[in-house]
Structure formats: C-alpha cells, structure tokens
Scaffold this motif. Structure first.
Motif, mmCIF file in Angstrom:
data_model
loop_
_atom_site.group_PDB
_atom_site.id
_atom_site.type_symbol
_atom_site.label_atom_id
_atom_site.label_comp_id
_atom_site.label_asym_id
_atom_site.label_seq_id
_atom_site.Cartn_x
_atom_site.Cartn_y
_atom_site.Cartn_z
ATOM 1 N N TYR A 38 0.702 -1.080 -0.017
ATOM 2 C CA TYR A 38 0.034 -0.078 -0.017
ATOM 3 C C TYR A 38 0.883 1.086 0.127
ATOM 4 C CZ TYR A 38 -3.632 -3.380 1.378
ATOM 5 O OH TYR A 38 -4.297 -4.271 1.495
ATOM 6 N N ILE A 39 0.267 2.199 -0.557
ATOM 7 C CA ILE A 39 0.930 3.704 -0.300
ATOM 8 C C ILE A 39 1.217 3.906 1.264
ATOM 9 C CG2 ILE A 39 0.535 5.953 -0.532
ATOM 10 C CD1 ILE A 39 -0.965 5.590 -2.964
ATOM 11 N N LEU A 40 2.342 4.383 1.514
ATOM 12 C CA LEU A 40 2.711 4.953 2.947
ATOM 13 C C LEU A 40 2.877 6.591 2.840
ATOM 14 C CD1 LEU A 40 4.983 3.037 5.330
ATOM 15 C CD2 LEU A 40 4.215 5.276 5.778
ATOM 16 N N THR A 41 2.070 6.993 3.574
ATOM 17 C CA THR A 41 2.342 8.490 3.578
ATOM 18 C C THR A 41 2.713 8.949 4.899
ATOM 19 O OG1 THR A 41 1.657 10.662 2.840
ATOM 20 C CG2 THR A 41 -0.016 9.181 4.080
ATOM 21 N N LEU A 84 8.132 3.683 2.511
ATOM 22 C CA LEU A 84 7.715 5.038 2.283
ATOM 23 C C LEU A 84 7.329 5.502 0.832
ATOM 24 C CD1 LEU A 84 6.995 7.553 3.932
ATOM 25 C CD2 LEU A 84 9.179 8.410 3.863
ATOM 26 N N SER A 85 6.298 5.625 0.658
ATOM 27 C CA SER A 85 5.976 6.165 -0.859
ATOM 28 C C SER A 85 5.573 7.702 -1.158
ATOM 29 C CB SER A 85 5.205 5.218 -1.477
ATOM 30 O OG SER A 85 4.066 4.786 -0.609
ATOM 31 N N ALA A 86 5.040 8.131 0.010
ATOM 32 C CA ALA A 86 4.569 9.871 -0.225
ATOM 33 C C ALA A 86 4.819 10.522 1.018
ATOM 34 C CB ALA A 86 3.068 9.747 -0.571
ATOM 35 N N PRO A 87 6.138 10.746 1.308
ATOM 36 C CA PRO A 87 6.319 11.695 2.405
ATOM 37 C C PRO A 87 6.115 13.004 2.208
ATOM 38 C CG PRO A 87 8.415 11.113 1.200
ATOM 39 C CD PRO A 87 7.486 10.316 0.710
ATOM 40 N N PHE A 88 5.336 13.687 2.877
ATOM 41 C CA PHE A 88 5.030 15.472 2.646
ATOM 42 C C PHE A 88 6.406 16.029 3.117
ATOM 43 C CE2 PHE A 88 0.768 13.993 2.727
ATOM 44 C CZ PHE A 88 0.041 14.971 2.004
ATOM 45 N N MET A 89 7.088 16.543 2.248
ATOM 46 C CA MET A 89 8.037 17.412 2.467
ATOM 47 C C MET A 89 7.765 18.678 3.269
ATOM 48 S SD MET A 89 10.855 15.970 1.184
ATOM 49 C CE MET A 89 10.293 14.399 2.177
ATOM 50 N N ASP A 123 13.386 9.428 -12.150
ATOM 51 C CA ASP A 123 13.181 8.037 -12.098
ATOM 52 C C ASP A 123 12.800 7.603 -10.184
ATOM 53 O OD1 ASP A 123 15.936 8.601 -11.445
ATOM 54 O OD2 ASP A 123 16.383 6.400 -11.601
ATOM 55 N N LYS A 124 13.133 8.361 -9.630
ATOM 56 C CA LYS A 124 13.176 8.075 -8.141
ATOM 57 C C LYS A 124 12.046 8.901 -7.526
ATOM 58 C CE LYS A 124 17.508 6.553 -7.585
ATOM 59 N NZ LYS A 124 18.085 6.294 -9.252
ATOM 60 N N PHE A 125 11.936 10.153 -7.805
ATOM 61 C CA PHE A 125 10.962 10.895 -6.960
ATOM 62 C C PHE A 125 10.212 11.815 -7.686
ATOM 63 C CE2 PHE A 125 15.006 11.287 -4.598
ATOM 64 C CZ PHE A 125 14.759 10.557 -3.501
ATOM 65 N N GLY A 126 9.050 12.486 -7.464
ATOM 66 C CA GLY A 126 8.026 13.115 -8.108
ATOM 67 C C GLY A 126 7.262 14.181 -7.382
ATOM 68 N N VAL A 127 7.169 15.279 -7.796
ATOM 69 C CA VAL A 127 6.323 16.147 -6.715
ATOM 70 C C VAL A 127 4.971 16.149 -7.271
ATOM 71 C CG1 VAL A 127 5.980 18.697 -6.218
ATOM 72 C CG2 VAL A 127 8.205 18.008 -6.584
ATOM 73 N N VAL A 128 4.060 15.974 -6.204
ATOM 74 C CA VAL A 128 2.612 15.707 -6.402
ATOM 75 C C VAL A 128 1.766 16.865 -5.631
ATOM 76 C CG1 VAL A 128 2.772 13.357 -6.843
ATOM 77 C CG2 VAL A 128 2.216 14.236 -4.685
ATOM 78 N N THR A 129 0.727 17.036 -6.214
ATOM 79 C CA THR A 129 -0.270 18.228 -5.481
ATOM 80 C C THR A 129 -1.549 17.654 -5.398
ATOM 81 O OG1 THR A 129 -1.044 18.975 -7.602
ATOM 82 C CG2 THR A 129 0.833 20.074 -6.567
ATOM 83 N N PHE A 145 6.519 13.463 -3.631
ATOM 84 C CA PHE A 145 7.005 14.359 -2.556
ATOM 85 C C PHE A 145 5.656 15.319 -2.635
ATOM 86 C CE2 PHE A 145 11.986 14.365 -3.234
ATOM 87 C CZ PHE A 145 11.866 13.291 -2.345
ATOM 88 N N PRO A 146 4.735 15.330 -1.845
ATOM 89 C CA PRO A 146 3.862 16.178 -1.783
ATOM 90 C C PRO A 146 4.391 17.369 -0.754
ATOM 91 C CG PRO A 146 3.207 14.253 -0.640
ATOM 92 C CD PRO A 146 4.330 13.828 -1.268
ATOM 93 N N MET A 147 3.978 18.462 -0.678
ATOM 94 C CA MET A 147 4.549 19.312 0.244
ATOM 95 C C MET A 147 3.778 20.197 1.039
ATOM 96 S SD MET A 147 7.325 21.313 -2.117
ATOM 97 C CE MET A 147 6.134 21.654 -3.811
ATOM 98 N N GLY A 148 4.139 20.392 2.354
ATOM 99 C CA GLY A 148 3.328 21.060 3.309
ATOM 100 C C GLY A 148 4.106 22.227 3.878
ATOM 101 N N MET A 149 3.562 23.286 4.164
ATOM 102 C CA MET A 149 4.387 24.560 4.475
ATOM 103 C C MET A 149 4.145 24.519 6.312
ATOM 104 S SD MET A 149 3.621 28.591 4.171
ATOM 105 C CE MET A 149 4.018 28.605 2.368
ATOM 106 N N GLU A 150 5.144 24.349 6.957
ATOM 107 C CA GLU A 150 4.997 24.552 8.317
ATOM 108 C C GLU A 150 5.256 25.913 8.695
ATOM 109 O OE1 GLU A 150 6.716 22.124 12.337
ATOM 110 O OE2 GLU A 150 8.082 22.339 10.543
ATOM 111 N N ASN A 151 4.297 26.578 9.155
ATOM 112 C CA ASN A 151 4.218 27.963 10.012
ATOM 113 C C ASN A 151 3.487 28.795 8.440
ATOM 114 O OD1 ASN A 151 4.221 30.464 10.748
ATOM 115 N ND2 ASN A 151 6.454 30.390 11.331
#
Length: 407
Positions: A38-41, A84-89, A123-129, A145-151
């Motif tokens: 499964y996807i692991l976020t 780990l397949s979808a860590p929020f950066m 081939d290893k990473f891709g930014v997603v929204t 690589f989904p992204m979240g802004m901290e602050n």
C-alpha cells in the motif's frame, strides 16, 4: 447487546488465530509486505530544511542529495526499504522569520529545492499536488513528494495562499513556535489573538477555496477549536500526538480535541519524537536541557556553534535518557482509535529530520516503518485497518479538500 458481544468474540478469536498461526518472523514478513503493498504517507518529513542548513547544492552530491547517505533520517534507499512512498516534505519556516522578514523567500527556496531534487532524479522522485498524482507515481515505483508549509508566516497577504497552492503546497500549518499574524501557537503564552486573528479566519476560508488542507499542529487550543469549526473541509494534525500520555505538553492534542477531530472527519498523524510520546522522557530531557544550557553559557557558546555540537555528543553519552519505543507509538494510535471509535482518523506524521536524536527505539529512520506495522498486527489490527492508517485516512481528507476547492 448480544450481537455486539458475539461480534467482539469473533474478532478476538480471529485475532488469536492469526497470532497462533504465525510466528513473530512470519508476522514481521507480513508487516514488510503490507508496507510495500500500500501507499505509505508520512505527514511531516523535515528533509528540505535539514538540507538547507547543510548548504545544499544540487551539483554537490556529497552535501545531501538524498539517494544514499548516513546523514539524517531520510534518503531514497532507506525510504524504499521501509515502504515510504509519499512523504510530505515540510517547507519549514522558523518563527524568527516573523521578526526578521524573508519568510516568503525562504519558503520559495525550499519549494525550489524539493522540485530540483525531483527534477534531478525523475526515476526516483516526483512532486505531487493531488492524491491521484501520488497514486500514479506509486504504480511506477516513484516516491512522491507532496509538500506542506510548516508555519503560515509566508502568507503575508491573502493572495499568497493561492500563490503557494500553485507552487505545490498541499497543507499549511497555521503557525509554529510563536503567535503569528494568523493565530496563536501552543508554544507561546502570549495568546495574542485568543485563537485565530481576523486575518487568520480569512486565511482558513481561502485555504478551503484554493484546496489547501488546514493543519492544526502547533496551534493553540483556542485556535484549534475556531479553525475546525470554521473550515468547510476536514482538517489534519500533520505531526501531533496524544496529550493523554504527555499531560504537561500543550503541543499535543487533548482527548476532547481528538474526539472532535474525529467527528469532523479529520486525521491526527502521530509524531514519533519521544517528547511527544512519553511524559517521563519529557521530564528527564527538560532537566538535562537546563544543565547543558548552563554548560554552554559558562563556555560562552551558542547551541549552533560547532564546538557546542561536540560538547552535546559527549554530554549525551554521559547523560543517557531512555527513549520511547515503537510500542509507545502504537499506544498513541490505540488511544486515537478508542476515542474516535475506529481507525479512520489516525495516521503517521513522524517528524523525521525534525526531532533530532529523540526518535523512539525501533523507529530511528524511514527504513523502519515495518516495525510499527508489525506491532499493530500483533495487537490485532487487520490489514485493511493498517491501510487506513498508512494512507487512506489522509487521502480522504486531501481528496475532499481538493474537490471542495472553488478556483
């Protein structure tokens, strides 16, 4: 009542039979299989800022392109090992930028860094929204690589919300360590706005409009209650744990907050930092932090000085603290399940690369997620329930947030 007891007995027998039929080694093999099936976020990985302070440059691989390295908690090889397949950066903006300025510029530079890493290794990473983009990458074996802004400090005017959504931001943690122009912080005792500011309320509405998830980690209790009632989409706590286990730590969420979060369809993603997990660790760590602070003061050093880091390593050897462990993380998951009546409102938000050396035994980096899945299996969690925790719960909130957008 009879039907409930019959169902409970059936579940208990099933769980018992599952354990009886499988050795610990077989259960771990199953855990590892689930981690990759499964996807692991993970709601919060602080890789970008860790690389930023290492003077990251794409052309200088030895300074941190995260393919294979012994530094930090994340790299490609360890992520693949752990499933780990979808860590929020995390696009982390320290509170100091609220005084000095430059918050928007820092956010832009970190976003550019994440996109640069993905561009250098397509081939290893891709930014997603969106969740759908992450689903597509998973089928290709690419880490998203989904992204979240901290602050929310970079959101200086309302139009900045749409700007950062266009740049790829999928959630915003409304504040960090200090009250800002959006809301009050759990770490601050000033209570500037007694919750959300008037502008902050507009920001939450605008986040709903453009499809950015509202992240309630770090914010004060008043801010939480106001944000969750105002938001038209469910909210997340991208990297928080249960205050039940750390009663002196307001940064974590109370039982009442978690219960309301569940009723509103939100998700709390459990933070792995030992100070978030265990009160005894917190108390020991605070005492030792005070002692080390005195040592630095006597020597005229700042914590960021290289000499201070050498002293810290020696100090930690001489003053060991018992870390939390993977079982403790599972205890927090159990507690959320108990409060919310199921596995639909809990996820993973490790804070890897953000909580330093305080990570729990058994979860020291991104290669070790199967250890947590193994513990959950031993406690009777089904594969389907574990998939909820791994990604489905966050995907539900993310998808609803994107679907509700009116851009």
């Amino acid at each position: 009542m009879k039907l409930f007891l019959t169902s409970l007995l059936a579940f208990s027998v099933l769980a018992f039979n599952t354990k009886a039929q499988k050795t610990d080694e077989q259960l771990y093999q199953l855990a590892d299989k689930i981690a990759h099936k499964y996807i692991l976020t993970d709601g919060h990985v602080d890789l970008p800022y860790r690389l930023k302070i290492k003077n990251f440059r794409l052309e200088r691989q030895y300074l941190g392109i995260p393919i294979s390295t012994e530094e930090g908690d994340f790299d490609y090889e360890r992520a693949k090992k752990g499933g780990l397949s979808a860590p929020f950066m995390s696009i982390y903006i320290p509170s100091s930028y609220q005084q000095t300025g430059g918050a928007k510029e820092l956010a832009d530079s970190l976003i550019t860094m994440v996109k640069g890493i993905a561009a250098a290794h397509p081939d290893k990473f891709g930014v997603v929204t969106t969740p759908q983009q992450a689903d597509a990458n998973f089928k290709k074996g690419i880490i998203s690589f989904p992204m979240g802004m901290e602050n929310g400090a970079p959101l200086l005017k309302l139009s900045d919300v749409a700007y950062f959504r266009q740049r790829g931001i999928s959630y915003v943690t409304l504040t960090h360590g200090k009250d800002n122009h959006i809301c009050d912080s759990s770490y601050d005792s000033t209570f500037t706005h007694k919750g959300l500011s008037a502008y902050g309320k507009d920001v939450v509405k605008e986040m709903n409009r453009v499809g950015i998830m509202v992240d309630v980690s770090h914010i004060s209790d008043d801010s939480f209650y106001q944000a969750i009632e105002l938001s038209t989409s469910p909210v997340i706590a991208s990297h928080s744990s249960c205050r039940y286990f750390t009663p002196t730590f307001k940064r974590n969420m109370s039982d009442d907050m978690i219960t309301l979060l569940g009723k509103k369809g939100g998700v709390i993603q459990i933070n792995f930092g030992s100070s978030f997990l265990d009160e005894n660790y917190r108390q020991q760590a605070e005492v030792l932090q005070g002692k080390f602070g005195k040592i630095l003061k006597e020597k005229g050093l700042k914590f960021s000085d290289p000499a201070a880091q050498d002293l810290l390593k020696q100090f930690q050897k001489e003053n060991p603290v018992l870390f939390a462990d993977v079982e403790t993380v599972a205890n927090h998951i159990d507690h959320v399940v108990k409060l919310t009546g199921g596995t639909k409102n809990v996820g993973i938000g490790s804070d890897f690369d953000g909580v330093g050396d305080s990570l729990p035994t058994g979860l020291k980096d991104v290669s070790q997620y199967p250890n947590l899945i193994y513990v959950l299996l031993k406690r009777g969690y089904t594969e389907d329930a574990i998939a909820d925790i791994m990604y489905r719960n966050v995907w539900r909130v993310w998808q609803k947030t994107v679907a509700n957008a009116k851009m």
